[in-house]
Design an enzyme around this catalytic site. Structure first.
Site, PDB file in Angstrom:
ATOM      1  CB  SER A   1      -0.903   0.000   1.249  1.00  0.00           C
ATOM      2  OG  SER A   1      -0.118   0.150   2.429  1.00  0.00           O
TER       3      SER A   1
ATOM      4  CG  ASN B   1       6.330 -10.136   8.260  1.00  0.00           C
ATOM      5  OD1 ASN B   1       5.528  -9.233   7.981  1.00  0.00           O
ATOM      6  ND2 ASN B   1       7.060 -10.736   7.327  1.00  0.00           N
TER       7      ASN B   1
END
Length: 318
Positions: A233, A256
């Site tokens: 995004s 992560n």
């Protein structure tokens, strides 16, 4: 996109802005700052005061694209923030390219912000950490980006230029406002967050279309290209915001750490005696999951909220 389509986009954007204004109380009519809340970061809406406050679900706004992603509530929240009562507009949830939206819909909300009068966009996202110095829960302040879809024909400004917003060929070498980034670092220290285990970095965001997480080879490629985090995004919104002359500050929450090691070969000696279950476990180490993205967002929410509130407070005290 032909000229007729670009005019239609402008008409739809102005219709949506008019609809939003028609239901806002007078005290919230002129927000100068918009905050885009990324995956797991909808709690940023808690940074605003309880009164005055007004919420509008995306479903109630004509022409507005609907988000289908877990962790994106899908609403606008208007209110004030900090002791200076800064009027703000929060976008809790966004439209993504991978959902099947066209780029003009992915960036629709950004253009509505411009029509409403927003001058500064503060954009957040959840991202995978590529830089080996980054840890889960760290925050990265964007100072540049790699627009991978944009390089192969999916730039948010492809098609006839909408002159009402900006020029045909906008520069992006100054995409991420230096003064705002300086304020972000100062706010981080003022809040004492530099004394915690969570760190704030500056770096490069790589935008890929998704919805798959990246392969190991793709992660290694992105690192060699200079990326520090990767996500799905933000960059289209940045392109449109800068095209429209808005200032931009953007943050990635590292949710992560990307798996970099080359995948094991089928003839590797160490796997020959493994069972199918052991092979599956061996291959899945470090695999990204959307659930952990949301969990990391919950853990970092308070620090992110405090940081945003402090930046906006300091910005409007000058």
């Amino acid at each position: 996109m032909d000229q007729h389509v670009s005019l239609t986009i402008f008409k739809r954007v102005t219709e949506s802005a008019a609809s939003i204004r028609s239901v806002l109380p007078e005290s919230l009519q002129n927000p100068k700052v918009a905050i885009v809340c990324g995956s797991g970061l909808g709690g940023l809406a808690d940074t605003i005061e309880s009164e005055p406050k007004h919420e509008i679900p995306y479903s109630a706004i004509p022409n507005w694209p609907q988000s289908t992603v877990v962790g994106h509530a899908g609403k606008l929240v208007f209110g004030v923030i900090g002791p200076k009562k800064v009027p703000v507009m929060l976008l809790v949830g966004r439209a993504h390219f991978y959902e099947g939206h066209t780029m003009d819909l992915v960036t629709f909300a950004t253009r509505v912000c411009k029509i409403i009068g927003v001058e500064t966009m503060l954009v957040t996202n959840a991202a995978g950490g590529l830089n080996q110095d980054y840890s889960v829960g760290d925050i990265m302040c964007l100072n540049d980006h790699l627009n991978m879809p944009g390089m192969v024909g999916n730039n948010a400004l492809i098609g006839p230029n909408i002159d009402e917003f900006g020029v045909r060929f906008p520069p992006l070498s100054d995409a991420y406002d230096l003064d705002l980034r300086r304020r972000a670092h100062r706010a981080w220290k003022k809040l004492g967050l530099d004394k915690t285990k969570r760190r704030m970095h500056e770096g490069v965001y790589a935008f890929l279309s998704g919805p798959t997480y990246e392969t190991r080879a793709e992660c290694r490629m992105l690192v060699r290209l200079g990326a520090d985090v990767v996500g799905m995004s933000t960059v289209p919104e940045i392109v449109i915001a800068r095209h429209a002359g808005m200032r931009v500050l953007a943050f990635s929450l590292v949710t992560n750490c990307a798996v970099m090691e080359p995948v094991a070969r089928g003839d590797a000696p160490e796997i020959q005696a493994m069972s199918k279950a052991e092979l599956d476990e061996y291959l899945s180490k470090g695999k990204a999951h959307h659930e952990e993205v949301l969990e990391a967002g919950r853990e970092a929410a308070k620090d992110m909220q405090a940081l945003v509130k402090q930046i906006l407070t300091d910005l409007h005290e000058d």
